[in-house]
Enzyme design. Structure first.
Site, PDB file in Angstrom:
ATOM      1  N   SER A 691       0.512   0.535   6.922  1.00 54.42           N
ATOM      2  CA  SER A 691       0.768   0.766   5.504  1.00 54.42           C
ATOM      3  C   SER A 691      -0.103   1.866   4.908  1.00 54.42           C
ATOM      4  O   SER A 691       0.069   2.230   3.763  1.00 54.42           O
ATOM      5  CB  SER A 691       0.620  -0.531   4.716  1.00 54.42           C
ATOM      6  OG  SER A 691      -0.720  -0.826   4.532  1.00 54.42           O
ATOM      7  N   LYS A 734      -2.037  -5.871  -3.499  1.00 52.47           N
ATOM      8  CA  LYS A 734      -2.478  -4.482  -3.559  1.00 52.47           C
ATOM      9  C   LYS A 734      -2.494  -3.954  -4.984  1.00 52.47           C
ATOM     10  O   LYS A 734      -3.416  -3.256  -5.383  1.00 52.47           O
ATOM     11  CB  LYS A 734      -1.555  -3.615  -2.701  1.00 52.47           C
ATOM     12  CG  LYS A 734      -1.771  -3.815  -1.202  1.00 52.47           C
ATOM     13  CD  LYS A 734      -0.721  -3.062  -0.411  1.00 52.47           C
ATOM     14  CE  LYS A 734      -0.983  -3.178   1.094  1.00 52.47           C
ATOM     15  NZ  LYS A 734       0.079  -2.508   1.859  1.00 52.47           N
TER      16      LYS A 734
END
Ligand SMILES: Nc1ncnc2c1ncn2[C@@H]1O[C@H](COP(=O)(O)OP(=O)(O)O)[C@@H](O)[C@H]1O
Ligand SMILES: [Mg+2]
Length: 793
Positions: A691, A734
């Site tokens: 990611s 996140k």
């Protein structure tokens, strides 16, 4: 004076200095006298005795100087320290054994300017120093702290006279206090000398505080060790004496080893323990065996301890469970802010339990980062139900015996931690929190998770057999609750048994509310303050949250709030104020420089650094990807202990940069002549997974185009070799982390739009969301327009 055999140099000064400018110097080997302190000084050397006697006779003061080397027999000017203490001689004592002692009162520091005579004793011209009379607040504050710590130290000293503490309390002046403490401290003469020679009051206080801190540490340790050994010894002695006495009494009574009193007592306890019949019979057999053993045998005490365990277990003690849903709701709300979904789920769980008490209720397991309230929710549940609460910590447990106990074959074996917790709870139906089930690990000592499965299995746990107890114990009435940081790390069979409830991190606003409603109140009480005595405005709490903590939960927030309140408690206890209102500016003084302020801005101020977003077991964090270029041959260097997948991702990013060299306006030749270095600085973040692709790509593009990345932008997303941005997990964690770190804009894969709903409202409001399909779109948003000034391309 003329009739004296020795010349007194003092009496014939060349330039007639004021009397105290010239001092008879007495060198000392191993001690430092401080101003304000009275100490006996042993003198033995000819020159010292002569000097001291002359001083006494002429009613003059003397100056003590420490020798550089304690071995030097007759030190000359070069072999002495330059700073000493001027003192008046209070008494001169000549011992019967011919030793000479001076009782001296230290008065002032002095520095030697030069020596006017060395024979028959040393005489020097000196300059004296005086501590300032009025001091600024920073010094006053130190002196308050020093006084407190000094008293603390005195109280730790085994044979300290009570007057010492009082004397310390009575010293007003900061410098004098530092000197007295320095004098009594058990440190080397060289260290004391250094303190003596530190004229700067602030420096001196700081150093004394530091040394004292170390001494206190040592004193504490040695006191703890002392008490522990003493207790252990006393315990053993006591037992031996009692046993001996018992033996004598029995003899007197004509009872021999049969039926001693303590065994009779034990027999009674067995009868009263409420054991199931099978267990009681077993216990009686053990008791009979014990009676036949000689008391001195090692086996005796093992059998004895075992019986104690059997007797102490709550075989038939059950607390009555109060299952009032309204009350439970109230308790949960009282203890925890927010967490609406979690509370709702807990109430449902309780409702089902109420409707069907005999049914199998699922085992709840709270999963989430540290400090989000998992443990304390468990405590609330126990409180709501009116049950006892015990915690079994499974972190690092890798031996089956820790759960199931050791067999009784060796001295010191014990039941496993489940049985231990039950004994501590004292009832058969406590709330038992299995903390950190994700931290269990299998090893050659067996798989603890299989033992735990047995504990939790409703088919088997009414006859749970601990290796040590050796008889079945009914765990079926225990209310088990698990906790874990990471769902994936829970052994699968165990996970299947439990009903997972996720707790994610708090947003800044939620933290503020938690601090206001819970943490401050709790910490006020913990520090002995009344609610009116300390005011922490929202602004202050916000600053603590943003600048001094970086966490998903509220654990360090609670600690920092505690630190601030402790500081206030000192001010109030010292009588300096009746109540204190903390302002944001005070925080630097109390908590030190902000720890997490502007890290992003600082790091991204040069081209080549991009801010990525990572998912971590503790709830998401920002990470920095740093690229640099060195002359070379087109190689890629990766550092920062990256996992395989992340390395591949970096390779893909480089390939992509090369493929897009033209549109990025890069010189292909430049790329061939350079090695690219991608580094992801260390941290608690697991650095694997795809990611970070977009961030790595952006960092490289930033480096090579010499355009910095905007310092309020963070990004996440996997990249394909064709430049597509692919979706990733952990969007909620996140983005929460991004908002926490002061990021304004997050760049996310367009295909993650479906996760938007999950993101907490306050985070949605705090961030701008840029959904991208291709890496170009990410660059367009992340890179600053104009190139940075050529500095470190
Ligand atoms: N929502 C909340 N409301 C009030 N206090 C909370 C909340 N969440 C956590 N706390 C407090 O934060 C501290 C840490 O929580 P704890 O239960 O130990 O976290 P965990 O077990 O998840 O690591 C505790 O003092 C707890 O009461
Ligand atoms: Mg916990």
């Amino acid at each position: 004076m003329n009739d004296r055999p020795e010349e007194t140099p003092v009496s014939e000064p060349a330039a007639a200095p004021a009397p105290e400018d010239v001092l008879i110097i007495v060198p000392v080997r191993n001690m430092v006298l401080f101003p304000g302190v009275v100490l006996p000084v042993a003198i033995g050397r000819e020159r010292s005795i002569a000097g001291a006697q002359e001083a006494l006779r002429a009613r003059r003061k003397v100056g003590f100087l420490l020798q550089l080397e304690s071995e030097t027999e007759n030190p000359g000017p070069e072999e002495l320290h330059k700073v000493g203490t001027m003192a008046s001689i209070v008494r001169y004592v000549t011992g019967q054994d011919g030793t000479h002692h001076l009782i001296c009162q230290g008065e002032q520091r002095f520095t030697v300017l030069d020596y006017v005579s060395t024979d028959p004793f040393l005489v020097a011209r000196v300059e004296t120093h005086e501590d300032p009379v009025t001091v600024p607040p920073e010094i006053e504050a130190r002196s308050v702290a020093l006084r407190e710590r000094a008293i603390e130290a005195v109280e730790l000293l085994p044979q300290a006279p009570a007057e010492l503490a009082n004397a310390i309390r009575g010293i007003e002046a900061a410098g004098a206090l530092a000197d007295v403490v320095a004098s009594f401290m058990d440190v080397k003469p060289a260290e004391k000398q250094e303190l003596l020679a530190t004229f700067d009051l602030k420096q001196r206080l700081d150093r004394v505080l530091e040394l004292l801190g170390q001494r206190i540490e040592v004193l504490r340790l040695s006191r703890d060790i002392d008490t522990k050994t003493r207790e252990a010894l006393e315990e053993r002695q006591k037992e031996a004496i009692l046993r001996e006495r018992l033996r004598q009494i029995r003899k007197e009574l004509g009872e021999d080893e049969e039926g001693p009193a303590e065994l009779a007592e034990l027999e009674e306890s067995v009868a009263k323990a409420g054991m199931p019949q099978e267990v009681e019979e077993h216990a009686r057999r053990e008791l009979a065996r014990l009676k036949r053993m000689p008391e001195a045998a090692g086996e005796y005490s093992m059998a004895r301890t075992y019986l104690d365990w059997l007797v102490a277990m709550p075989w038939s003690k059950l607390d009555t469970e109060h299952l009032d849903i309204e009350r439970a709701r109230k308790v949960l709300d009282e203890d925890h802010y927010g967490l609406e979904k979690v509370k709702k789920r807990i109430l449902e769980f309780l409702a089902v339990r109420k409707l069907n008490p005999e049914g199998r209720s699922p085992i709840l397991c709270f999963v989430g980062p540290p400090g989000v309230g998992k443990t304390s929710l468990g405590q609330s549940i126990a409180r709501a139900l009116g049950l006892k609460f015990q915690r079994v910590s499974l972190g690092g447990v890798h031996d089956e015996a820790e759960i199931r106990g050791h067999r009784r074959t060796y001295i010191g074996s014990l039941p496993g931690n489940v049985v231990q917790a039950i004994r501590k709870a004292g009832t058969r139906n406590p709330v038992l929190m299995l903390d950190e089930v994700d931290k269990l690990s299998a090893s050659i000592q067996g798989d603890p998770s299989s033992a735990l499965l047995e504990v939790l299995d409703p088919e088997q746990n009414n006859t749970f057999r601990d290796n040590y107890l050796g008889v079945p114990f009914d765990l079926s009435k225990v209310l088990f609750i698990g906790t874990a940081n990471v769902l994936d790390a829970i052994p699968v069979p165990l996970r299947d048994r439990m009903e997972i409830i996720h707790l994610t991190g708090y947003t800044e606003e939620e933290k503020l509310e938690i601090a206001k409603r819970y943490l401050v109140t709790r910490q006020l009480a913990a520090n002995g303050l009344k609610p009116g005595q300390a005011q922490l405005a929202d602004e202050v709490l916000r600053r603590i949250i943003a600048d001094y903590t970086r966490e998903a939960g509220v654990r360090s927030l609670e600690r920092q709030v505690g630190a601030v309140l402790r500081n206030i408690a000192v001010t109030i206890a010292a009588g300096e104020a009746a109540s204190v209102t903390v302002s944001p500016e005070d925080l630097t003084r109390i908590l030190g420089a902000p720890r997490f302020e502007n890290e992003v801005a600082l790091r991204t101020s040069v081209p080549g650094v991009a801010t990525g977003l990572a998912w971590t077991p503790v709830g998401g964090d920002i990470l920095f990807v740093e690229s640099s270029r060195v002359p070379g041959s087109g190689k890629l260097i990766l550092t920062g202990q990256l996992g395989e997948v992340m390395k591949e991702s970096a390779q893909a990013a480089v390939t992509l940069v090369k493929a897009q060299a033209e549109s990025l306006g890069l010189d292909p030749a430049l790329l061939e002549k350079s090695d690219l270095h991608v580094h992801v600085p260390a941290g608690a973040i697991p650095k694997d997974g795809p990611s970070a692709g977009v961030a790595i790509f952006t960092s490289l593009a930033s480096l090579l185009t010499n355009r910095t990345v905007a310092n309020d932008v963070a990004m996440t997303g996997e990249i394909s070799l064709r430049g597509l941005v692919l979706p990733v997990g952990g969007i909620k964690e996140k983005t929460v982390a991004a908002a926490r770190a002061g990021i304004r804009t997050v760049i996310l894969p367009a295909r993650n739009r479906r996760d938007f709903e999950e993101i907490p409202e306050s985070v949605r409001n705090a961030l701008e969301f840029v959904w991208v399909e291709k890496v170009e779109e990410a660059l367009a948003r992340a890179l600053k327009e104009t190139p940075a000034r050529r500095a470190a391309a």
